[in-house]
Design an enzyme around this catalytic site. Structure first.
Site: not given
Ligand code: NAD
Length: 480
Positions: A224-225, A229, A246, A280
């Site tokens: 995720g973001s 992270g 990731e 990503c």
């Molecule tokens: P996000 O971080 O907002 O959410 C991802 C997940 O994390 C969701 O399930 C969310 O509910 C959960 N989450 C959010 N805050 C949390 C916390 N404090 N503790 C635990 N869980 C939490 O990300 P998004 O908007 O869903 O995804 C987009 C991002 O993901 C982009 O930045 C993209 O680059 C990244 N991404 C990276 C990869 C990689 O392999 N590097 C792959 C796909 C997406």
């Protein structure tokens, strides 16, 4: 109520082999129409406790099945996923707003199969008459797996199969924007996997945080973001839990003057606009040598202008932004760039629609300092910058806190290799961009993450390494 509504609203959490549909819910929107398509169950604190307790109970016996026994179950999971992929894809299409998402569901069983077919390594460091010294992979315990909205099926499958193969049990949580296909995965595996080994809970960010902080969780695998992270790393760090993170990227592609512009431009367009840029590993900044800059921009524009940002039943070839916040964010970055002097070569104009469609947009007159260059846009807007000096291009490519991937495009492979090696990125390509495979490690440096998925390195992320000294004699003769 239509039959689709019935299917969507019947989805529940998978907890200890039960589908749990009661409790609170939240609405899920189809980004093609901007309309609510159904309700997702929203896991309560008690449900999380049940899932964690089930995962804790189930894990020792799951590990006890042995590598072959676990692989047998994983093989059945992959088979069911292949057989019932259409059911998953039908739901996924609604929450992603595009038929193109079906490709991810079709690819997932093959991805899983390759993980199943990769035996856990045993490193033999010494093997002689006196002793054998080796390193084996043991499970960490209960793994909390948290996925984003852009590719929840493939990323969920990757995390699940990698964690389960080592002998861990898993509690999996998808993004609240796209929870339904993952809940469907739980449903199709309900009778395939032993109770408690796989649990699927839908919910918001707070549920994710509670999973990370739960005392039963021994490892967190998160995609995720960067912002989330960092919070997860902080929480996991204070409890010394293993993490794989990731995170986001701002991938640079560098194009040298010797390329065949007509051949390379469509490939870069594909790598930048696949999934409407919500990938990503997409190309997010393009650095083109000044001697071919004009030709490359024209070829990119020609190729990008053929992409149609519209519903696929109206001839669209580009998916909508999956979420309204992401749609608003990409529009903001585009407006900000134009306000600071960027020129729209193609795209730019947002078509009238109730859905979250954005056209494939090529921007010139862009520079470091503009948000669209400095930040991860995660949408179909590609800034194209020109360079004269390769050292300057490499410095600009590296002038970011991100470090996911990068690429160099050239006929001179040796020169390309030397430049690619200077990129601060977890993965580099020569004459390619965007590729993930289960047997190849993938992950980021700097703020783009910690750890790797895929390959031996990916398997190790889900394992504790145990060093074993096996002496072949019980007594040792010592000189007196
Ligand atoms: P996000 O971080 O907002 O959410 C991802 C997940 O994390 C969701 O399930 C969310 O509910 C959960 N989450 C959010 N805050 C949390 C916390 N404090 N503790 C635990 N869980 C939490 O990300 P998004 O908007 O869903 O995804 C987009 C991002 O993901 C982009 O930045 C993209 O680059 C990244 N991404 C990276 C990869 C990689 O392999 N590097 C792959 C796909 C997406």
């Amino acid at each position: 109520m239509t039959s689709t509504d019935t299917v969507l609203n019947a989805l529940g959490h998978l907890i200890d082999a039960r589908i749990v549909t009661d409790g609170p819910t939240f609405a899920v929107t189809n980004p093609k129409t901007g309309k609510v398509i159904g309700d997702s169950p929203d896991a309560t604190h008690e449900m999380l406790e049940e899932a964690m307790a089930a995962a804790t109970r189930a894990q020792p016996a799951w590990y006890g099945l042995g590598e072959d026994g676990r692989r047998e179950v994983l093989r059945r999971m992959a088979t069911v996923l292949a057989e019932r992929g259409d059911e998953v894809a039908a739901i996924y299409e609604l929450e992603k707003g595009t038929k193109h998402s079906a490709g991810e569901v079709r690819f997932a069983p093959m991805f899983a199969q390759q993980l199943i077919d990769t035996p856990l390594p045993v490193d033999v460091l010494e093997d002689n008459d006196e002793r054998t010294v080796r390193v084996v992979r043991k499970p960490v315990g209960v793994v909390a797996a948290i996925t984003p909205w852009n590719a929840p099926v493939l990323i969920g499958v990757e995390k699940l199969f990698a964690a389960l193969a080592v002998g861990n049990s898993v509690v999996l949580k998808p993004s609240p924007f796209t929870p339904l296909a993952t809940l469907k995965l739980g449903e199709i595996w309900q009778d395939v996997v032993p109770p408690g080994v796989v649990n699927v809970l839908a919910g918001g960010d707070e549920l994710g945080a509670a999973m990370v902080n739960h005392p039963a969780t021994r490892m967190v695998t998160f995609t995720g973001s960067v912002a989330a992270g960092r919070k997860i790393a902080a929480a996991a760090g204070s409890q010394l839990k293993n993490v794989v993170l990731e995170l986001g990227g701002n991938d640079a592609a560098i194009v040298l003057p010797d390329v065949d512009v007509a051949a390379v431009a469509p490939r870069i367009v594909a790598a930048a606009f696949m999934g409407s840029g919500q990938v990503c590993a997409a190309v997010k900044r393009l650095y083109v040598h000044e001697s071919i800059y004009e030709d490359m921009v024209a070829a990119l524009a020609e190729s990008a202008s053929r992409l149609v940002a519209a519903p696929d039943d109206e001839g669209g070839t580009m998916a909508p932004m999956t979420t309204k916040p992401q749609y608003d964010r990409v529009r903001t970055l585009l407006d900000d760039a134009v306000a600071h002097g960027a020129k729209v070569v193609t795209g730019g104009t947002v078509p009238p629609s109730d859905g979250y469609f954005l056209p494939a947009t090529i921007l010139t007159h862009v520079a470091p300092g503009m948000r669209v260059v400095d930040e991860e846009q995660f949408g179909p807007v590609l800034p194209v910058l020109s360079f004269t000096d390769i050292d300057d291009a490499v410095a600009q490519a590296n002038a970011t806190e991100y470090g996911l991937n990068g690429s160099v495009w050239t006929k001179d492979i040796e020169a390309g290799e030397a430049i690619a090696a200077r990129l601060e990125a977890g993965t580099v390509w020569i004459n390619h961009h965007v590729e993930v495979a289960p047997h190849i490690p993938f992950g980021g440096v700097k703020q783009s993450g910690i750890g790797r998925s895929g390959g031996v390195q990916g398997a190790d992320a889900y394992a504790e390494l145990q060093t074993q000294y096996l002496y072949k004699n019980t007594g040792r003769v010592t000189a007196s």
